[in-house]
Scaffold this motif. Sequence first.
Motif, PDB file in Angstrom:
ATOM      1  N   PRO A  29      57.821  18.018  48.109  1.00  0.00           N
ATOM      2  CA  PRO A  29      57.895  17.072  46.991  1.00  0.00           C
ATOM      3  C   PRO A  29      56.813  17.366  45.949  1.00  0.00           C
ATOM      4  O   PRO A  29      55.683  17.700  46.298  1.00  0.00           O
ATOM      5  CB  PRO A  29      57.673  15.713  47.659  1.00  0.00           C
ATOM      6  CG  PRO A  29      56.930  16.031  48.922  1.00  0.00           C
ATOM      7  CD  PRO A  29      57.455  17.360  49.374  1.00  0.00           C
ATOM      8  N   ALA A  30      57.174  17.264  44.674  1.00  0.00           N
ATOM      9  CA  ALA A  30      56.232  17.542  43.581  1.00  0.00           C
ATOM     10  C   ALA A  30      55.493  16.252  43.217  1.00  0.00           C
ATOM     11  O   ALA A  30      56.002  15.442  42.446  1.00  0.00           O
ATOM     12  CB  ALA A  30      56.977  18.104  42.379  1.00  0.00           C
ATOM     13  N   THR A  31      54.321  16.063  43.764  1.00  0.00           N
ATOM     14  CA  THR A  31      53.575  14.825  43.556  1.00  0.00           C
ATOM     15  C   THR A  31      52.325  15.005  42.705  1.00  0.00           C
ATOM     16  O   THR A  31      51.631  14.034  42.434  1.00  0.00           O
ATOM     17  CB  THR A  31      53.167  14.223  44.914  1.00  0.00           C
ATOM     18  OG1 THR A  31      52.382  15.184  45.636  1.00  0.00           O
ATOM     19  CG2 THR A  31      54.394  13.865  45.737  1.00  0.00           C
ATOM     20  N   SER A  32      52.056  16.242  42.273  1.00  0.00           N
ATOM     21  CA  SER A  32      50.853  16.503  41.481  1.00  0.00           C
ATOM     22  C   SER A  32      51.161  17.434  40.314  1.00  0.00           C
ATOM     23  O   SER A  32      52.116  18.214  40.374  1.00  0.00           O
ATOM     24  CB  SER A  32      49.751  17.136  42.347  1.00  0.00           C
ATOM     25  OG  SER A  32      49.387  16.282  43.405  1.00  0.00           O
ATOM     26  N   PHE A  33      50.342  17.338  39.268  1.00  0.00           N
ATOM     27  CA  PHE A  33      50.454  18.219  38.106  1.00  0.00           C
ATOM     28  C   PHE A  33      49.379  19.285  38.239  1.00  0.00           C
ATOM     29  O   PHE A  33      48.221  18.980  38.536  1.00  0.00           O
ATOM     30  CB  PHE A  33      50.252  17.422  36.818  1.00  0.00           C
ATOM     31  CG  PHE A  33      50.622  18.172  35.575  1.00  0.00           C
ATOM     32  CD1 PHE A  33      51.918  18.141  35.090  1.00  0.00           C
ATOM     33  CD2 PHE A  33      49.673  18.906  34.880  1.00  0.00           C
ATOM     34  CE1 PHE A  33      52.267  18.834  33.941  1.00  0.00           C
ATOM     35  CE2 PHE A  33      50.014  19.603  33.737  1.00  0.00           C
ATOM     36  CZ  PHE A  33      51.311  19.564  33.262  1.00  0.00           C
ATOM     37  N   TYR A  34      49.733  20.555  37.992  1.00  0.00           N
ATOM     38  CA  TYR A  34      48.807  21.667  38.194  1.00  0.00           C
ATOM     39  C   TYR A  34      48.565  22.445  36.898  1.00  0.00           C
ATOM     40  O   TYR A  34      49.496  22.702  36.139  1.00  0.00           O
ATOM     41  CB  TYR A  34      49.354  22.627  39.247  1.00  0.00           C
ATOM     42  CG  TYR A  34      49.451  22.034  40.631  1.00  0.00           C
ATOM     43  CD1 TYR A  34      48.315  21.898  41.431  1.00  0.00           C
ATOM     44  CD2 TYR A  34      50.678  21.611  41.142  1.00  0.00           C
ATOM     45  CE1 TYR A  34      48.400  21.354  42.708  1.00  0.00           C
ATOM     46  CE2 TYR A  34      50.773  21.068  42.415  1.00  0.00           C
ATOM     47  CZ  TYR A  34      49.627  20.937  43.186  1.00  0.00           C
ATOM     48  OH  TYR A  34      49.717  20.398  44.449  1.00  0.00           O
ATOM     49  N   ILE A  35      47.298  22.817  36.693  1.00  0.00           N
ATOM     50  CA  ILE A  35      46.899  23.670  35.564  1.00  0.00           C
ATOM     51  C   ILE A  35      45.947  24.732  36.096  1.00  0.00           C
ATOM     52  O   ILE A  35      44.995  24.414  36.823  1.00  0.00           O
ATOM     53  CB  ILE A  35      46.206  22.857  34.459  1.00  0.00           C
ATOM     54  CG1 ILE A  35      47.127  21.751  33.940  1.00  0.00           C
ATOM     55  CG2 ILE A  35      45.787  23.776  33.307  1.00  0.00           C
ATOM     56  CD1 ILE A  35      46.443  20.822  32.958  1.00  0.00           C
ATOM     57  N   VAL A  36      46.183  25.975  35.733  1.00  0.00           N
ATOM     58  CA  VAL A  36      45.312  27.061  36.198  1.00  0.00           C
ATOM     59  C   VAL A  36      43.962  26.982  35.481  1.00  0.00           C
ATOM     60  O   VAL A  36      43.904  26.947  34.252  1.00  0.00           O
ATOM     61  CB  VAL A  36      45.957  28.433  35.943  1.00  0.00           C
ATOM     62  CG1 VAL A  36      45.062  29.546  36.479  1.00  0.00           C
ATOM     63  CG2 VAL A  36      47.338  28.518  36.586  1.00  0.00           C
ATOM     64  N   LYS A  37      42.895  26.957  36.267  1.00  0.00           N
ATOM     65  CA  LYS A  37      41.538  27.002  35.699  1.00  0.00           C
ATOM     66  C   LYS A  37      41.081  28.448  35.558  1.00  0.00           C
ATOM     67  O   LYS A  37      40.511  28.850  34.553  1.00  0.00           O
ATOM     68  CB  LYS A  37      40.573  26.221  36.596  1.00  0.00           C
ATOM     69  CG  LYS A  37      39.106  26.290  36.169  1.00  0.00           C
ATOM     70  CD  LYS A  37      38.238  25.441  37.089  1.00  0.00           C
ATOM     71  CE  LYS A  37      36.756  25.646  36.823  1.00  0.00           C
ATOM     72  NZ  LYS A  37      36.378  25.227  35.451  1.00  0.00           N
ATOM     73  N   SER A  38      41.346  29.263  36.585  1.00  0.00           N
ATOM     74  CA  SER A  38      41.024  30.695  36.546  1.00  0.00           C
ATOM     75  C   SER A  38      41.931  31.434  37.519  1.00  0.00           C
ATOM     76  O   SER A  38      42.493  30.839  38.445  1.00  0.00           O
ATOM     77  CB  SER A  38      39.553  30.922  36.916  1.00  0.00           C
ATOM     78  OG  SER A  38      39.297  30.493  38.249  1.00  0.00           O
TER      79      SER A  38
END
Length: 203
Positions: A29-38
């Motif tokens: 389940p997709a319960t979080s939003f993700y952004i690449v830091k590095s």
Amino acid sequence: MINESLLAQYHATIISLSKGGMLFQQGEPATSFYIVKSGKIKMSNYSEDGREFVQGYFTAGQSFGEPPFFSKGPYPASAAATEKSEVWKVGYNDFLRLLKDNFPIHLEITKTLGTRLVYKSTMLSELAIEEAEHRLLTLIRYLVDHEAPYGKTSIKLAFTRQQLADMTGLRVETVIRSIKSLEQKRQLEIDADGKIIWTQNSK
């Protein structure tokens, strides 16, 4: 896309991954939003015969996995680090509050999703009817549009032949032959290290 201090205000945490580390699995389940830091994250899934198809590679500042997050559905692909990476993770309710409080960010994410949907639609058509060279050129143009700094007239693609094959559904041998053919037609350039160079003069 989003200032790191702002992410911290909405209870974002950092996940550290070693090369090959799995962030989430297809079907979860997709319960979080993700952004690449590095680093770099790869989203991919597999056919019944075990062949990998890469949905995309994501680097610093880029988000990924948004459609199932907003629709509260399962991930259609898995996400793993292709090198040592750090990823920002924001919970569902916290991220919705961030969007509600910061409309310009909401708009930019909407634009990003729109661009990716157009790309997916284009590549589906390419996979169905277009030849290898045309398919590769479509992917390369898309990557250039999203990798090149604004106003830059030339860019070296940071993707291997294998990665291009994984994103187009072609065999790596086909990609190698097609790139050589495209170079001979002056539709791209190849530098001394074998990297693909795309310029404004490319057809």
